[in-house]
Design a protein around this motif. Structure first.
Motif, PDB file in Angstrom:
ATOM      1  N   LYS A  11      34.877  -2.968  81.597  1.00 28.50           N
ATOM      2  CA  LYS A  11      34.039  -4.092  82.006  1.00 28.50           C
ATOM      3  C   LYS A  11      34.927  -5.295  82.309  1.00 28.50           C
ATOM      4  O   LYS A  11      35.987  -5.459  81.710  1.00 28.50           O
ATOM      5  CB  LYS A  11      33.090  -4.426  80.851  1.00 28.50           C
ATOM      6  N   HIS A  12      34.492  -6.147  83.221  1.00 25.06           N
ATOM      7  CA  HIS A  12      35.179  -7.409  83.491  1.00 25.06           C
ATOM      8  C   HIS A  12      34.460  -8.525  82.740  1.00 25.06           C
ATOM      9  O   HIS A  12      33.230  -8.581  82.728  1.00 25.06           O
ATOM     10  CB  HIS A  12      35.198  -7.701  84.994  1.00 25.06           C
ATOM     11  N   LEU A  13      35.236  -9.399  82.109  1.00 21.32           N
ATOM     12  CA  LEU A  13      34.692 -10.535  81.359  1.00 21.32           C
ATOM     13  C   LEU A  13      35.320 -11.798  81.938  1.00 21.32           C
ATOM     14  O   LEU A  13      36.310 -12.294  81.405  1.00 21.32           O
ATOM     15  CB  LEU A  13      35.053 -10.445  79.873  1.00 21.32           C
ATOM     16  N   GLY A  14      34.810 -12.309  83.020  1.00 20.23           N
ATOM     17  CA  GLY A  14      35.428 -13.474  83.648  1.00 20.23           C
ATOM     18  C   GLY A  14      36.827 -13.120  84.097  1.00 20.23           C
ATOM     19  O   GLY A  14      37.025 -12.206  84.888  1.00 20.23           O
ATOM     20  N   PHE A 108      40.118  -2.678  74.048  1.00 24.81           N
ATOM     21  CA  PHE A 108      40.975  -3.854  74.023  1.00 24.81           C
ATOM     22  C   PHE A 108      40.547  -4.826  75.111  1.00 24.81           C
ATOM     23  O   PHE A 108      40.168  -4.406  76.202  1.00 24.81           O
ATOM     24  CB  PHE A 108      42.443  -3.472  74.251  1.00 24.81           C
ATOM     25  N   ALA A 109      40.631  -6.107  74.808  1.00 20.93           N
ATOM     26  CA  ALA A 109      40.411  -7.149  75.809  1.00 20.93           C
ATOM     27  C   ALA A 109      41.784  -7.600  76.282  1.00 20.93           C
ATOM     28  O   ALA A 109      42.703  -7.770  75.473  1.00 20.93           O
ATOM     29  CB  ALA A 109      39.649  -8.321  75.208  1.00 20.93           C
ATOM     30  N   ALA A 136      31.241 -13.463  75.850  1.00 22.34           N
ATOM     31  CA  ALA A 136      30.732 -12.105  76.080  1.00 22.34           C
ATOM     32  C   ALA A 136      30.292 -11.416  74.790  1.00 22.34           C
ATOM     33  O   ALA A 136      29.892 -10.252  74.819  1.00 22.34           O
ATOM     34  CB  ALA A 136      31.805 -11.270  76.773  1.00 22.34           C
ATOM     35  N   ASP A 137      30.363 -12.131  73.657  1.00 27.08           N
ATOM     36  CA  ASP A 137      29.985 -11.616  72.337  1.00 27.08           C
ATOM     37  C   ASP A 137      30.827 -10.404  71.907  1.00 27.08           C
ATOM     38  O   ASP A 137      30.306  -9.359  71.537  1.00 27.08           O
ATOM     39  CB  ASP A 137      28.487 -11.283  72.274  1.00 27.08           C
ATOM     40  N   TYR A 138      32.142 -10.602  71.966  1.00 25.19           N
ATOM     41  CA  TYR A 138      33.099  -9.649  71.392  1.00 25.19           C
ATOM     42  C   TYR A 138      33.996 -10.437  70.448  1.00 25.19           C
ATOM     43  O   TYR A 138      34.202 -11.623  70.624  1.00 25.19           O
ATOM     44  CB  TYR A 138      33.967  -8.983  72.475  1.00 25.19           C
ATOM     45  N   VAL A 167      39.256  -5.163  70.195  1.00 33.64           N
ATOM     46  CA  VAL A 167      37.992  -5.889  70.037  1.00 33.64           C
ATOM     47  C   VAL A 167      36.878  -4.972  69.561  1.00 33.64           C
ATOM     48  O   VAL A 167      36.948  -3.750  69.714  1.00 33.64           O
ATOM     49  CB  VAL A 167      37.552  -6.578  71.364  1.00 33.64           C
ATOM     50  N   VAL A 168      35.875  -5.603  68.987  1.00 30.37           N
ATOM     51  CA  VAL A 168      34.637  -4.934  68.587  1.00 30.37           C
ATOM     52  C   VAL A 168      33.479  -5.811  69.066  1.00 30.37           C
ATOM     53  O   VAL A 168      33.657  -7.017  69.252  1.00 30.37           O
ATOM     54  CB  VAL A 168      34.550  -4.714  67.060  1.00 30.37           C
ATOM     55  N   PRO A 169      32.304  -5.219  69.254  1.00 28.39           N
ATOM     56  CA  PRO A 169      31.145  -6.042  69.659  1.00 28.39           C
ATOM     57  C   PRO A 169      30.844  -7.092  68.595  1.00 28.39           C
ATOM     58  O   PRO A 169      30.989  -6.855  67.403  1.00 28.39           O
ATOM     59  CB  PRO A 169      30.005  -5.029  69.755  1.00 28.39           C
ATOM     60  N   GLY A 170      30.423  -8.264  69.067  1.00 27.87           N
ATOM     61  CA  GLY A 170      30.034  -9.354  68.177  1.00 27.87           C
ATOM     62  C   GLY A 170      28.671  -9.111  67.556  1.00 27.87           C
ATOM     63  O   GLY A 170      28.015  -8.104  67.838  1.00 27.87           O
ATOM     64  N   PRO A 171      28.206 -10.028  66.717  1.00 29.25           N
ATOM     65  CA  PRO A 171      26.953  -9.863  65.979  1.00 29.25           C
ATOM     66  C   PRO A 171      25.747  -9.614  66.868  1.00 29.25           C
ATOM     67  O   PRO A 171      24.897  -8.785  66.551  1.00 29.25           O
ATOM     68  CB  PRO A 171      26.796 -11.171  65.204  1.00 29.25           C
ATOM     69  N   GLU A 172      25.647 -10.312  67.996  1.00 29.06           N
ATOM     70  CA  GLU A 172      24.478 -10.140  68.862  1.00 29.06           C
ATOM     71  C   GLU A 172      24.467  -8.770  69.531  1.00 29.06           C
ATOM     72  O   GLU A 172      23.413  -8.202  69.766  1.00 29.06           O
ATOM     73  CB  GLU A 172      24.434 -11.253  69.919  1.00 29.06           C
ATOM     74  N   LYS A 173      25.631  -8.213  69.833  1.00 30.81           N
ATOM     75  CA  LYS A 173      25.709  -6.891  70.465  1.00 30.81           C
ATOM     76  C   LYS A 173      25.415  -5.793  69.464  1.00 30.81           C
ATOM     77  O   LYS A 173      25.024  -4.693  69.834  1.00 30.81           O
ATOM     78  CB  LYS A 173      27.090  -6.666  71.081  1.00 30.81           C
ATOM     79  N   ARG A 174      25.653  -6.047  68.176  1.00 27.91           N
ATOM     80  CA  ARG A 174      25.441  -5.018  67.147  1.00 27.91           C
ATOM     81  C   ARG A 174      23.987  -4.842  66.778  1.00 27.91           C
ATOM     82  O   ARG A 174      23.615  -3.872  66.161  1.00 27.91           O
ATOM     83  CB  ARG A 174      26.243  -5.360  65.892  1.00 27.91           C
TER      84      ARG A 174
END
Length: 175
Positions: A11-14, A108-109, A136-138, A167-174
């Motif tokens: 995925k692209h994040l900006g 990885f980011a 991006a909530d990571y 990286v791992v998904p942030g709280p909102e993604k989980r």
């Protein structure tokens, strides 16, 4: 021709990318300045190992700065071994300061930049990566590190560098 580590862009994040890497076998040194670390690692792939075998250079060279405090140190430099060399089959270093390590792959980011990769540049790009990840909530899972793709003799404006972090998904993604 230098080989390069393969990865999948997820995925692209900006200005950053999320990439999936497989497991990597690394020749690593800790607690040394860049010149000494690079020299030891280059000697290892040049045949200073139990098999006296030469290994092709693989990009990137991975490094991280930090307090010089032993094998658990934050400061390290590593050469990625070619993908056809397994952890079990990797030649054993003749110099005990070189360690062969298996690093688990994962998500990885990564943020690219050009230049000499001095401390200020690396710090600035690391902050930019943190901002992209937050938006991006990571979340970073471990310390960020630098990946350098060019010879030390390449002019700064032509160099390709990257800041990366597991990286791992942030709280909102989980949820």
């Amino acid at each position: 021709m230098v080989r390069s580590v393969t990865y999948e862009v997820v995925k692209h994040l900006g200005d950053a990318e999320l990439r999936r890497y497989g497991d990597l076998v690394l020749a690593t040194v800790y607690d040394m300045d860049d010149d000494e670390a690079f020299s030891l690692l280059f000697q290892y792939i040049g045949g200073n190992n139990d098999k006296e075998s030469k290994l092709p250079m693989t990009a990137p060279v991975v490094s991280r700065t930090g307090e010089l405090a032993g094998h658990d140190s934050e400061a390290m430099m590593a050469f990625v071994l070619p993908s056809d060399v397994t952890f079990e089959e990797a030649p054993k270093p003749a110099d005990p300061r070189v360690a062969i390590e298996l690093k688990k792959g994962g998500l990885f980011a990564v943020m690219r930049f050009r230049g000499r990769a001095g401390g200020v540049d690396v710090q600035g790009r690391t902050e930019e990566l943190r901002t992209e990840l937050k938006e991006a909530d990571y979340v970073m899972d471990g310390r960020p590190f630098l990946m350098r793709y060019n010879s030390p003799f390449t002019p700064g404006f032509m160099r390709h560098n990257e800041i990366a972090a597991r990286v791992v998904p942030g709280p909102e993604k989980r949820e």
